[in-house]
Scaffold this motif. Structure first.
Motif, short mmCIF file in Angstrom:
data_model
loop_
_atom_site.label_atom_id
_atom_site.label_comp_id
_atom_site.label_asym_id
_atom_site.label_seq_id
_atom_site.Cartn_x
_atom_site.Cartn_y
_atom_site.Cartn_z
N HIS A 82 23.44 70.24 -24.50
CA HIS A 82 24.37 71.29 -24.82
C HIS A 82 25.55 70.98 -25.37
O HIS A 82 26.05 69.88 -25.16
N CYS A 89 22.66 75.19 -26.72
CA CYS A 89 21.74 73.98 -27.03
C CYS A 89 22.38 73.16 -28.16
O CYS A 89 23.08 73.78 -29.14
N ARG A 91 22.27 70.30 -31.31
CA ARG A 91 21.41 70.10 -32.60
C ARG A 91 20.08 69.17 -32.14
O ARG A 91 18.97 69.42 -32.53
N PHE A 94 17.83 71.17 -30.08
CA PHE A 94 17.04 72.21 -30.96
C PHE A 94 16.21 71.45 -31.78
O PHE A 94 14.62 72.05 -31.97
N GLU A 97 12.94 70.91 -29.91
CA GLU A 97 12.31 72.37 -29.77
C GLU A 97 11.56 72.70 -30.82
O GLU A 97 10.32 73.05 -30.77
N LEU A 98 12.13 72.61 -32.09
CA LEU A 98 11.62 72.91 -33.49
C LEU A 98 10.23 72.03 -33.72
O LEU A 98 9.39 72.69 -34.14
N MET A 114 12.96 81.22 -37.76
CA MET A 114 14.22 80.54 -37.55
C MET A 114 15.36 81.06 -38.44
O MET A 114 15.16 81.59 -39.57
N LEU A 154 15.82 80.56 -28.62
CA LEU A 154 16.61 79.29 -28.63
C LEU A 154 17.79 79.60 -29.44
O LEU A 154 17.40 79.86 -30.80
N ALA A 156 21.38 77.68 -30.81
CA ALA A 156 21.83 76.27 -30.80
C ALA A 156 23.15 76.22 -31.63
O ALA A 156 23.20 76.96 -32.78
N PHE A 158 24.37 74.00 -34.42
CA PHE A 158 23.60 73.15 -35.09
C PHE A 158 24.57 72.02 -35.62
O PHE A 158 24.31 70.79 -35.49
N THR A 164 21.96 77.72 -35.09
CA THR A 164 20.36 78.13 -35.52
C THR A 164 19.81 79.04 -34.37
O THR A 164 20.28 78.84 -33.08
N LEU A 166 15.95 80.15 -33.00
CA LEU A 166 14.39 79.96 -33.04
C LEU A 166 13.80 80.90 -32.09
O LEU A 166 14.19 81.23 -30.93
#
Length: 166
Positions: A82, A89, A91, A94, A97-98, A114, A154, A156, A158, A164, A166
């Protein structure tokens, strides 16, 4: 945890307590759930040591409360995933997860969207008003994004001025 899981753990601990023999003076420590006198469950580690006292072999059992250790471990994991300013969250998390979402989509397991948001004037705000003002803006944008998405989405931070979803 549920009772059947505790029962399975109890059986594993009984097997563990039977393990040490005279050739092996210690058994690898095991984690388990222990119960305090007041009925509260807590994470613990049990270590067994065989020792000789006055020519007699004895089993020493050491139980260590892992509550503080588990809390620290959890806090470190949170900080690793985090952003400290926004609580979103980061980068690294993220992107992990991406990767999972992309792999699932490639395997025919659904789709995702996204969104990339860049606050282009953040540098100007930092310079003209202060970094504290820029931080307040980042915090407010993070809260706005978090409040406007579903629980399963999600969000984040970034980069410095990038978000970002998602």
């Amino acid at each position: 945890r549920d009772f059947p899981a505790l029962l399975r753990e109890d059986i594993k601990i009984k097997e563990y307590l039977r393990k040490p023999d005279k050739d092996q003076h210690t058994a690898k420590p095991r984690e388990c759930t222990a119960i305090r006198q007041n009925g509260e469950r807590f994470p613990a580690q049990i270590a067994l040591f065989l020792m000789e006292v006055g020519g007699e072999t004895m089993l020493q059992i050491v139980v260590t409360d892992l509550s503080k250790h588990k809390k620290s471990e959890s806090k470190i994991q949170y900080l690793n995933q985090h952003d400290p300013l926004t609580g979103l969250c980061n980068r690294h998390f993220f992107l992990q997860e991406l990767d999972k979402v992309v792999a699932k989509a490639k395997a025919g397991g659904g789709h995702s969207n996204m969104l990339y948001v860049n606050l282009e004037q953040l540098g100007r705000i930092n310079t003209e008003l202060s970094y504290a003002a820029g931080d307040r803006l980042l915090f407010k944008v993070a809260k706005l994004l978090r409040d406007k998405v579903r629980e399963q989405d999600l969000v984040a931070r970034f980069g410095g001025d990038e978000f970002t979803l998602l």
